[in-house]
Design a protein around this motif. Structure first.
Motif, PDB file in Angstrom:
ATOM      1  N   HIS A 171     -17.428 -31.421  12.850  1.00 26.40           N
ATOM      2  CA  HIS A 171     -15.905 -31.157  12.736  1.00 26.40           C
ATOM      3  C   HIS A 171     -15.667 -29.900  11.767  1.00 26.40           C
ATOM      4  O   HIS A 171     -16.498 -29.612  10.749  1.00 26.40           O
ATOM      5  CB  HIS A 171     -14.972 -32.359  12.088  1.00 26.40           C
ATOM      6  N   SER A 172     -14.505 -29.353  12.117  1.00 26.88           N
ATOM      7  CA  SER A 172     -14.155 -28.163  11.300  1.00 26.88           C
ATOM      8  C   SER A 172     -14.083 -28.338   9.820  1.00 26.88           C
ATOM      9  O   SER A 172     -13.604 -29.218   9.284  1.00 26.88           O
ATOM     10  CB  SER A 172     -12.723 -27.580  11.766  1.00 26.88           C
ATOM     11  N   GLY A 173     -14.653 -27.461   9.080  1.00 27.00           N
ATOM     12  CA  GLY A 173     -15.046 -27.475   7.711  1.00 27.00           C
ATOM     13  C   GLY A 173     -16.192 -28.342   7.255  1.00 27.00           C
ATOM     14  O   GLY A 173     -16.717 -28.353   6.055  1.00 27.00           O
TER      15      GLY A 173
ATOM     16  N   LYS B 100     -16.313 -23.308  11.136  1.00 22.33           N
ATOM     17  CA  LYS B 100     -14.919 -23.154  11.924  1.00 22.33           C
ATOM     18  C   LYS B 100     -15.334 -23.225  13.518  1.00 22.33           C
ATOM     19  O   LYS B 100     -16.432 -23.281  13.955  1.00 22.33           O
ATOM     20  CB  LYS B 100     -14.497 -21.830  11.779  1.00 22.33           C
ATOM     21  N   PRO B 101     -14.330 -23.771  14.153  1.00 23.65           N
ATOM     22  CA  PRO B 101     -14.567 -23.570  15.676  1.00 23.65           C
ATOM     23  C   PRO B 101     -14.952 -22.520  16.287  1.00 23.65           C
ATOM     24  O   PRO B 101     -15.788 -22.321  17.223  1.00 23.65           O
ATOM     25  CB  PRO B 101     -13.150 -23.934  16.075  1.00 23.65           C
ATOM     26  N   LYS B 102     -14.845 -21.005  15.703  1.00 24.71           N
ATOM     27  CA  LYS B 102     -15.498 -20.012  16.140  1.00 24.71           C
ATOM     28  C   LYS B 102     -16.733 -19.873  15.919  1.00 24.71           C
ATOM     29  O   LYS B 102     -17.132 -18.932  16.482  1.00 24.71           O
ATOM     30  CB  LYS B 102     -14.695 -18.661  15.537  1.00 24.71           C
TER      31      LYS B 102
ATOM     32  N   THR C 238     -18.744 -22.002  17.030  1.00 29.05           N
ATOM     33  CA  THR C 238     -19.365 -22.520  18.119  1.00 29.05           C
ATOM     34  C   THR C 238     -20.072 -21.699  18.932  1.00 29.05           C
ATOM     35  O   THR C 238     -19.752 -20.587  19.451  1.00 29.05           O
ATOM     36  CB  THR C 238     -18.234 -23.285  19.042  1.00 29.05           C
TER      37      THR C 238
ATOM     38  N   THR D 136     -21.659 -27.057  17.978  1.00 31.41           N
ATOM     39  CA  THR D 136     -20.107 -27.401  18.666  1.00 31.41           C
ATOM     40  C   THR D 136     -19.432 -27.586  17.107  1.00 31.41           C
ATOM     41  O   THR D 136     -19.544 -28.595  16.780  1.00 31.41           O
ATOM     42  CB  THR D 136     -19.778 -28.435  19.823  1.00 31.41           C
ATOM     43  N   VAL D 137     -18.389 -26.902  16.968  1.00 33.59           N
ATOM     44  CA  VAL D 137     -17.550 -27.000  15.970  1.00 33.59           C
ATOM     45  C   VAL D 137     -16.118 -27.820  16.452  1.00 33.59           C
ATOM     46  O   VAL D 137     -15.536 -26.644  17.110  1.00 33.59           O
ATOM     47  CB  VAL D 137     -17.327 -25.925  14.986  1.00 33.59           C
ATOM     48  N   ARG D 138     -15.606 -28.760  16.276  1.00 30.45           N
ATOM     49  CA  ARG D 138     -14.549 -29.264  16.693  1.00 30.45           C
ATOM     50  C   ARG D 138     -13.299 -29.379  15.659  1.00 30.45           C
ATOM     51  O   ARG D 138     -13.609 -29.614  14.427  1.00 30.45           O
ATOM     52  CB  ARG D 138     -14.570 -30.420  17.452  1.00 30.45           C
ATOM     53  N   ASN D 139     -12.061 -29.147  15.989  1.00 27.89           N
ATOM     54  CA  ASN D 139     -10.950 -29.365  15.026  1.00 27.89           C
ATOM     55  C   ASN D 139     -10.754 -30.615  14.799  1.00 27.89           C
ATOM     56  O   ASN D 139     -11.080 -31.578  15.421  1.00 27.89           O
ATOM     57  CB  ASN D 139      -9.735 -28.625  15.494  1.00 27.89           C
TER      58      ASN D 139
END
Length: 125
Positions: A11-13, A85-87, A89, A122-125
């Motif tokens: 997850h993000s962070g 961060k999601p970016k 990914t 994969t980074v998800r919010n």
């Protein structure tokens, strides 16, 4: 041959540690590059580790968040990623280059001899 695990999700962070294990050669004698490739985009350089002395450097996009290291005893290189961060990914690849590798060539994908198969992060919010 360079071997990387297949998939990671965070997850993000959050933080992740990617590893790349060499089979058939000794990593400390090779220059190392870490690259990432987002869907539909070119492969971009994230960080590098100089052979022997292990000096590292990073792209501006990851500086201060990623740490690259080499474990000679395990013949492994690692990429510790934090503040994801999601970016971020992307598919992350390690690469190795035998022989001279000037700093100016670290981001050039064409100079590397061996590539890992990549780890999808994969980074998800």
């Amino acid at each position: 041959q360079l071997v990387e695990p297949g998939v990671d999700l965070v997850h993000s962070g959050g933080s992740l540690r990617l590893s790349c294990v060499a089979a058939g050669f000794t990593l400390k004698y090779f220059g190392i590059g870490w690259f990432h490739q987002a869907p539909g985009k070119v492969r971009e350089w994230s960080s590098g580790i100089r052979k022997l002395d292990g000096i590292t450097d990073f792209s501006d996009s990851v500086k201060g968040r990623f740490i690259a290291s080499r474990d000679n005893a395990k013949n492994t290189v690692n990429l510790q990623m934090s503040g994801l961060k999601p970016k971020d990914t992307a598919n992350y690849f390690c690469a190795a280059k035998k022989g001279p590798l000037p700093r100016r060539d670290w981001p050039d994908t064409r100079v590397y001899d061996s590539w890992g198969q990549g780890t999808q992060v994969t980074v998800r919010n």
